[in-house]
Enzyme design. Structure first.
Site, PDB file in Angstrom:
ATOM      1  N   ASP A  45       1.105  -1.231  -0.042  1.00  0.00           N
ATOM      2  CA  ASP A  45       0.115   0.090  -0.183  1.00  0.00           C
ATOM      3  C   ASP A  45       0.995   1.147   0.055  1.00  0.00           C
ATOM      4  OD1 ASP A  45      -3.003   1.052   0.624  1.00  0.00           O
ATOM      5  OD2 ASP A  45      -1.674   2.275   1.812  1.00  0.00           O
ATOM      6  N   TYR A  50       2.927   9.581  -0.097  1.00  0.00           N
ATOM      7  CA  TYR A  50       3.825   9.015   0.761  1.00  0.00           C
ATOM      8  C   TYR A  50       5.163   9.451   0.122  1.00  0.00           C
ATOM      9  CZ  TYR A  50      -0.110   6.252   2.398  1.00  0.00           C
ATOM     10  OH  TYR A  50      -1.419   5.907   3.005  1.00  0.00           O
ATOM     11  N   LYS A  75      -2.618   5.806  -4.691  1.00  0.00           N
ATOM     12  CA  LYS A  75      -3.878   6.444  -4.506  1.00  0.00           C
ATOM     13  C   LYS A  75      -3.715   7.940  -4.979  1.00  0.00           C
ATOM     14  CE  LYS A  75      -4.057   4.373   0.207  1.00  0.00           C
ATOM     15  NZ  LYS A  75      -2.598   4.335   0.535  1.00  0.00           N
ATOM     16  N   HIS A 108      -7.798   8.879  -2.568  1.00  0.00           N
ATOM     17  CA  HIS A 108      -7.433   8.861  -1.340  1.00  0.00           C
ATOM     18  C   HIS A 108      -8.114   9.402  -0.256  1.00  0.00           C
ATOM     19  CE1 HIS A 108      -3.155   8.920   0.838  1.00  0.00           C
ATOM     20  NE2 HIS A 108      -4.040   8.680   1.679  1.00  0.00           N
TER      21      HIS A 108
END
Ligand SMILES: NC(=O)c1ccc[n+]([C@@H]2O[C@H](COP(=O)([O-])OP(=O)(O)OC[C@H]3O[C@@H](n4cnc5c(N)ncnc54)[C@H](OP(=O)(O)O)[C@@H]3O)[C@@H](O)[C@H]2O)c1
Length: 278
Positions: A45, A50, A75, A108
């Site tokens: 994930d 990120y 996402k 997201h």
């Protein structure tokens, strides 16, 4: 270690547990993700936000794990919600990952005040038709957000990834997801900084089954039918978090852990327009 799988509403499958990569960046991040793959995780994930899609791609290549056995999730962030931006965002994710397709791609957050999540969903439907994304889903969607995109397109998300842990068990959203045929994934599945490792029901089950408190919480997730995606940079914790298929919690143990729910148990403040996308 063989990990059980769930069949999704689009006919593909999802491992019953995955690996979260938030904050795993740089060379240490690559090593941690590579180690997770070597340990046996087959669902990763990540997210644009990120800042580690390159690290995830590098770890996959370094690990030597067969590409067709790994499910890579990314996402689309709120700032890429307009239709064309969502398409471009996805292509950029693929480029950073060094992959030809994403296995699962999510919105997201709905960011409802922008009003753009329905067109982001249309972009995902088109990306799936084009073959750049195998499965499409959402994250942090409520029932009304879900119903809106399903009514618009006739396409139901395969997954809704939501905050879910013993302090915030999300009974209502789990029921909504299930009734719509959507698989629930659990973010911060241990409870992150509020993980109830020391609480009596978790401690008692850990002792009864000869496992760690973390394994008890992840097993509770699995028995709820939710797919937890715990993050750990620690090799030993990565191993133990994956090893949750050799014991079973009984009804009383499950109920005791669910009873840890707190009115203020959620980590995220609750306003879908004012949040730090994680
Ligand atoms: N969709 C969304 O909006 C959203 C939001 C938040 C998170 N996520 C995803 O969900 C993933 C997981 O959530 P998270 O990282 O917030 O929280 P988490 O997985 O619940 O907790 C991670 C923390 O727990 C520690 N830990 C891991 N296994 C442990 C064990 N067995 N015993 C004790 N401590 C343990 C880790 O430490 P070490 O690393 O030091 O081992 C880390 O500090 C993220 O990485 C991200 O992929 C998605």
């Amino acid at each position: 270690m063989t990990i059980p799988t769930h069949e999704l509403n689009d006919g593909t499958t999802l491992p019953a547990i995955g690996f979260g990569t938030h904050r795993l960046t740089g060379e240490d991040g690559v090593r941690a993700i590579e180690h997770a793959l070597e340990t046996g995780y087959r669902l990763l994930d990540t997210a644009v936000n990120y800042g580690n899609e390159e690290e995830v791609g590098d770890a996959i290549r370094r690990s030597g794990a067969p590409r067709d056995q790994i499910r890579v999730t990314s996402k689309i962030p709120g700032r890429h919600h307009a239709y064309d931006d969502a398409i471009a965002s996805t292509r950029e994710s693929l480029e950073r990952l060094g992959l030809a397709r994403l296995d699962l791609h999510l919105i997201h957050w709905p960011n409802p005040s922008d009003g753009l999540f329905p067109e982001t969903w249309r972009a995902l439907v088109d990306l799936q038709k084009e073959g750049l994304v195998t499965s499409i889903g959402v994250s942090n969607f409520t029932e009304s957000h879900l119903r809106r995109i399903i009514e618009d397109t006739g396409v139901t998300p395969a997954v809704n990834q939501i905050e879910l842990h013993p302090l915030f068990p999300q009974e209502e959203m789990r029921t909504v997801n299930e009734s719509l045929g959507i698989r629930t994934e659990s973010w911060s599945p241990l409870g992150k900084r509020s993980a109830p490792f020391d609480q009596a029901p978790v401690q008692a089950a850990a002792e009864a089954h000869g496992v760690s408190p973390g394994q008890v919480i992840l097993r509770w997730q699995v028995q709820l039918g939710a797919v937890p995606i715990p993050k750990s940079a620690t090799p030993e914790r990565q191993r133990e978090n994956l090893d949750v298929f050799g014991f079973e919690l009984d009804d009383a143990e499950m109920a005791g852990i669910s009873a840890l729910a707190q009115p203020d148990g959620r980590l995220f403040g609750g306003d879908p327009d004012h949040h730090e996308e994680q």
